[in-house]
Design an enzyme around this catalytic site. Sequence first.
Site, PDB file in Angstrom:
ATOM      1  N   LYS A 112       0.613  -1.251  -0.239  1.00  0.00           N
ATOM      2  CA  LYS A 112       0.161   0.119   0.085  1.00  0.00           C
ATOM      3  C   LYS A 112       0.849   1.281   0.168  1.00  0.00           C
ATOM      4  O   LYS A 112       0.362   2.163  -0.573  1.00  0.00           O
ATOM      5  CB  LYS A 112      -1.065   0.151   1.089  1.00  0.00           C
ATOM      6  CG  LYS A 112      -2.244  -1.041   1.272  1.00  0.00           C
ATOM      7  CD  LYS A 112      -2.951  -0.859   1.919  1.00  0.00           C
ATOM      8  CE  LYS A 112      -4.064  -1.605   1.601  1.00  0.00           C
ATOM      9  NZ  LYS A 112      -6.050  -1.542   2.288  1.00  0.00           N
ATOM     10  N   LYS A 193      -5.034  -9.643  -6.232  1.00  0.00           N
ATOM     11  CA  LYS A 193      -6.128 -10.117  -6.235  1.00  0.00           C
ATOM     12  C   LYS A 193      -7.014  -8.341  -6.578  1.00  0.00           C
ATOM     13  O   LYS A 193      -6.692  -7.679  -6.501  1.00  0.00           O
ATOM     14  CB  LYS A 193      -6.292  -9.649  -4.562  1.00  0.00           C
ATOM     15  CG  LYS A 193      -5.795  -8.471  -3.942  1.00  0.00           C
ATOM     16  CD  LYS A 193      -6.503  -8.072  -1.849  1.00  0.00           C
ATOM     17  CE  LYS A 193      -6.292  -7.185  -1.561  1.00  0.00           C
ATOM     18  NZ  LYS A 193      -6.928  -7.629   0.125  1.00  0.00           N
ATOM     19  N   LYS A 196     -10.700  -3.159  -3.748  1.00  0.00           N
ATOM     20  CA  LYS A 196     -11.895  -2.243  -4.066  1.00  0.00           C
ATOM     21  C   LYS A 196     -10.727  -1.255  -4.272  1.00  0.00           C
ATOM     22  O   LYS A 196     -11.590   0.304  -4.798  1.00  0.00           O
ATOM     23  CB  LYS A 196     -12.757  -1.266  -2.968  1.00  0.00           C
ATOM     24  CG  LYS A 196     -12.258  -1.486  -1.518  1.00  0.00           C
ATOM     25  CD  LYS A 196     -13.253  -1.650  -0.859  1.00  0.00           C
ATOM     26  CE  LYS A 196     -13.435  -2.397   0.580  1.00  0.00           C
ATOM     27  NZ  LYS A 196     -12.581  -2.116   1.210  1.00  0.00           N
TER      28      LYS A 196
HETATM   29  P1  ATP Z   1      -8.371  -2.289  -0.521  1.00  0.00           P
HETATM   30  O1  ATP Z   1      -8.434  -2.531  -1.648  1.00  0.00           O
HETATM   31  O2  ATP Z   1      -9.257  -1.096   0.368  1.00  0.00           O
HETATM   32  O3  ATP Z   1      -6.935  -3.031   0.362  1.00  0.00           O
HETATM   33  P2  ATP Z   1      -9.282  -4.552   0.190  1.00  0.00           P
HETATM   34  O4  ATP Z   1     -10.339  -4.784  -0.913  1.00  0.00           O
HETATM   35  O5  ATP Z   1      -8.724  -5.700   0.238  1.00  0.00           O
HETATM   36  O6  ATP Z   1      -9.474  -3.478   0.590  1.00  0.00           O
HETATM   37  P3  ATP Z   1     -10.415  -4.619   2.809  1.00  0.00           P
HETATM   38  O7  ATP Z   1     -11.210  -3.944   3.210  1.00  0.00           O
HETATM   39  O8  ATP Z   1      -9.155  -4.228   3.138  1.00  0.00           O
HETATM   40  O9  ATP Z   1     -10.675  -5.184   1.164  1.00  0.00           O
HETATM   41  O10 ATP Z   1     -11.065  -6.839   3.197  1.00  0.00           O
HETATM   42  C1  ATP Z   1     -12.496  -6.577   3.148  1.00  0.00           C
HETATM   43  C2  ATP Z   1     -12.474  -8.802   3.920  1.00  0.00           C
HETATM   44  O11 ATP Z   1     -12.658  -9.147   2.680  1.00  0.00           O
HETATM   45  C3  ATP Z   1     -10.925  -9.452   4.423  1.00  0.00           C
HETATM   46  O12 ATP Z   1     -11.143 -10.572   4.734  1.00  0.00           O
HETATM   47  C4  ATP Z   1     -10.046  -9.573   3.085  1.00  0.00           C
HETATM   48  O13 ATP Z   1      -9.274 -10.614   2.751  1.00  0.00           O
HETATM   49  C5  ATP Z   1     -11.032  -9.955   2.121  1.00  0.00           C
HETATM   50  N1  ATP Z   1     -11.082  -9.688   0.471  1.00  0.00           N
HETATM   51  C6  ATP Z   1     -10.898  -8.424   0.319  1.00  0.00           C
HETATM   52  N2  ATP Z   1     -10.342  -8.551  -2.045  1.00  0.00           N
HETATM   53  C7  ATP Z   1     -10.164  -9.993  -1.215  1.00  0.00           C
HETATM   54  C8  ATP Z   1     -10.032 -10.655  -2.870  1.00  0.00           C
HETATM   55  N3  ATP Z   1      -9.979 -10.306  -4.112  1.00  0.00           N
HETATM   56  N4  ATP Z   1     -10.548 -12.194  -2.717  1.00  0.00           N
HETATM   57  C9  ATP Z   1     -10.597 -13.086  -1.446  1.00  0.00           C
HETATM   58  N5  ATP Z   1     -11.174 -11.856  -0.158  1.00  0.00           N
HETATM   59  C10 ATP Z   1     -11.251 -11.007  -0.517  1.00  0.00           C
HETATM   60  N1  LTN Z   2      -6.641  -5.592   7.763  1.00  0.00           N
HETATM   61  C1  LTN Z   2      -8.073  -6.202   7.728  1.00  0.00           C
HETATM   62  C2  LTN Z   2      -9.533  -5.177   7.801  1.00  0.00           C
HETATM   63  C3  LTN Z   2      -9.595  -5.496   9.796  1.00  0.00           C
HETATM   64  C4  LTN Z   2      -9.867  -6.498   9.673  1.00  0.00           C
HETATM   65  C5  LTN Z   2      -9.851  -6.286  11.411  1.00  0.00           C
HETATM   66  C6  LTN Z   2      -9.811  -7.484   9.614  1.00  0.00           C
HETATM   67  C7  LTN Z   2      -9.379  -4.128  10.464  1.00  0.00           C
HETATM   68  N2  LTN Z   2      -9.222  -4.966  11.523  1.00  0.00           N
HETATM   69  C8  LTN Z   2      -9.745  -7.353  12.296  1.00  0.00           C
HETATM   70  C9  LTN Z   2     -10.313  -8.599  10.711  1.00  0.00           C
HETATM   71  C10 LTN Z   2      -9.906  -8.476  12.121  1.00  0.00           C
HETATM   72  C11 LTN Z   2      -7.711  -5.462   5.280  1.00  0.00           C
HETATM   73  O1  LTN Z   2      -7.254  -5.061   5.177  1.00  0.00           O
HETATM   74  N3  LTN Z   2      -8.594  -6.778   5.150  1.00  0.00           N
END
Ligand code: ATP
Ligand code: LTN
Length: 327
Positions: A112, A193, A196
């Site tokens: 990031k 991956k 969003k």
């Molecule tokens: P960002 O793009 O802002 O890093 P993110 O899409 O990775 O966000 P988070 O809010 O960080 O989403 O994650 C929410 C949950 O969704 C977490 O448990 C993460 O492991 C899961 N997750 C995120 N992206 C994926 C993916 N491509 N496949 C499966 N699980 C995912």
């Molecule tokens: N870091 C996680 C979001 C997150 C989370 C948590 C997930 C913050 N605190 C506690 C599980 C438990 C992410 O980026 N998906």
Amino acid sequence: MKSRVFSGIQPTGLITLGNYLGALRQFVDLQDQSDAFYCIVDMHAITLPQDPHQLKERIHDLASLYLAVGLDPQKSTLFVQSDVSAHSELGWILQCVVHMGELSRMTQFKEKGEGKEVVTAGLFTYPALMAADILLYQTHLVPVGDDQKQHLELTRDLALRFNARFGDTFTVPDIMLIKQGARIMSLDDPSKKMSKSNPNPGSRIEMLDPPDVIRKKVSRAVTDSDRQIRFDPQEKPAVSNLLAIFSVISGQSIDELVAAYDGKGYGDFKKDLGEALVAHLSPIQARYEDIRQSGEVERILQQGAEKARQVANDTLANVKERVGLGG
Ligand code: ATP
Ligand code: LTN
């Protein structure tokens, strides 16, 4: 006693199919058999710059989506992280337990921070706040996608270290990974991956994408060089990703899908996948609109915060006592 489940999602953008398949769907499955706390982690979101007005809106949108996919406030506790100040307090204390070397090894921070002119200290210490989220609730199980494994291992290490130094205080949590759908990849690049925060909206399916947008995104998804539909993540990562999505959405096994599309081209396959996604997401989208119009979301989040505060404040009081903090 039911086991305690905790998980969080950042309100950093519209939820993708990756978030849904990797996390949200499991949240719903878990609420019946466990005492689940699901948190919108807005303080994690501000580790990267956010527009204040948009952040507020996204918190509300995410809560509405939580409800639309089937989370039931009677069964699980839904709340916003910044409404429970114990998260910041324990986050600080754990920053004083975690080592710089441990934080430096976290790959999410490296990814990031990459290419950014300025990287905040918050992005670096992010895992300490995440550990606080989890440990405040004496959590047994944390359902997350596979990208969070490293953070979970660090959380466990911090719990063990704290307990060894100050006496038994925290439950040491286990990670709960689902196998299929745990890592959904980008539609434009199967080595990344689905995320969003990717600048290209064509890289992801968003939960609220209208049917035509879903169809278009699927039809434009990259495929691999030959025209065969088979599951081979090494040689054919793009098609394998689409097969994995299709399988989870339709309930058909990958083998069944491969057999069904034997001899057919990518065109037919993508068309059917698009329709399967539309059929799966349309009812969720309809519920989402109803919930937003009901005006119930604020109340649900306030009640959730009230309940969360009770549990979190108990743990925090114990932690402060053990560390020797306070008057
Ligand atoms: P960002 O793009 O802002 O890093 P993110 O899409 O990775 O966000 P988070 O809010 O960080 O989403 O994650 C929410 C949950 O969704 C977490 O448990 C993460 O492991 C899961 N997750 C995120 N992206 C994926 C993916 N491509 N496949 C499966 N699980 C995912
Ligand atoms: N870091 C996680 C979001 C997150 C989370 C948590 C997930 C913050 N605190 C506690 C599980 C438990 C992410 O980026 N998906």
